[in-house]
Design a protein around this motif. Structure first.
Motif, short mmCIF file in Angstrom:
data_model
loop_
_atom_site.label_atom_id
_atom_site.label_comp_id
_atom_site.label_asym_id
_atom_site.label_seq_id
_atom_site.Cartn_x
_atom_site.Cartn_y
_atom_site.Cartn_z
N GLU A 58 36.90 46.16 38.02
CA GLU A 58 36.60 47.56 38.35
C GLU A 58 36.53 48.34 37.04
OE1 GLU A 58 39.83 49.20 40.71
OE2 GLU A 58 41.23 47.88 39.69
N SER A 59 36.22 49.61 37.11
CA SER A 59 36.09 50.41 35.89
C SER A 59 37.40 50.39 35.10
CB SER A 59 35.73 51.86 36.24
OG SER A 59 36.88 52.56 36.68
N VAL A 61 38.98 52.74 33.77
CA VAL A 61 39.83 53.87 34.16
C VAL A 61 40.72 53.46 35.33
CG1 VAL A 61 39.85 56.22 35.06
CG2 VAL A 61 38.19 55.58 33.31
N ARG A 62 40.11 52.90 36.35
CA ARG A 62 40.87 52.48 37.53
C ARG A 62 41.73 51.26 37.22
NH1 ARG A 62 39.94 53.98 42.69
NH2 ARG A 62 40.36 51.82 43.31
N TYR A 63 41.17 50.31 36.49
CA TYR A 63 41.88 49.07 36.22
C TYR A 63 43.19 49.33 35.45
CZ TYR A 63 42.87 44.27 34.91
OH TYR A 63 43.48 43.05 34.75
N SER A 65 44.95 52.15 34.95
CA SER A 65 45.96 52.95 35.64
C SER A 65 46.57 52.21 36.83
CB SER A 65 45.39 54.30 36.07
OG SER A 65 44.37 54.12 37.02
N SER A 66 45.75 51.51 37.61
CA SER A 66 46.31 50.81 38.78
C SER A 66 47.20 49.66 38.36
CB SER A 66 45.20 50.32 39.70
OG SER A 66 44.45 49.28 39.10
N ARG A 67 46.81 48.90 37.33
CA ARG A 67 47.65 47.77 36.89
C ARG A 67 48.91 48.26 36.19
NH1 ARG A 67 43.42 46.61 39.16
NH2 ARG A 67 42.73 44.47 39.49
N GLU A 69 50.53 51.02 36.85
CA GLU A 69 51.43 51.47 37.92
C GLU A 69 52.02 50.27 38.69
OE1 GLU A 69 49.18 54.27 40.22
OE2 GLU A 69 49.09 55.69 38.55
#
Length: 128
Positions: A58-59, A61-63, A65-67, A69
């Motif tokens: 995924e982008s 930005v998402r990758y 921050s999600s990982r 967290e």
């Protein structure tokens, strides 16, 4: 312990990569430790992804921050003191991101978690 994961370590943690040492994984997952991910690593990941050198599901930005967290890592902004400290380091490593992480670790009193042997030549504690 207060730990700073380098970019490679973060990516290996996020992917459950077998190249991650058992000691590094245990330290990063130990609830008694505070583990940080630097904004420099997020920037490095974004640049490498844009250049086609780092495929992600995924982008960036998402990758990131999600990982971050999911792994329960604390975000660590890159500050002026860390940036200025870079000039005090001996030139042992050409990668500006790694030099920035070393500076940040020294200024913030953190141990760097990295498989990069060149980083262990700097005056910052290293775990691998």
């Amino acid at each position: 312990m207060r730990l700073l994961v380098d970019t490679c370590t973060f990516l290996w943690l996020a992917a459950a990569d077998s190249r991650l040492s058992r000691a590094a994984e245990a330290a990063c997952r130990d609830p008694g430790n505070t583990v940080y991910l630097s904004a420099l690593s997020a920037w490095e990941i974004a640049i490498k992804h844009r250049l086609g050198r780092l495929p992600l599901p995924e982008s960036p930005v998402r990758y990131v921050s999600s990982r971050r967290e999911w792994l329960e890592l604390e975000p660590l902004p890159f500050d002026e003191a860390s940036a200025a400290h870079e000039v005090l380091l001996p030139v042992l490593h050409a990668d500006p991101f790694d030099r920035g992480l070393v500076s940040q670790a020294i200024v913030s009193g953190l141990t760097i978690v990295t498989p990069d042997e060149a980083i262990s030549s700097y005056p910052a504690p290293v775990l691998w």
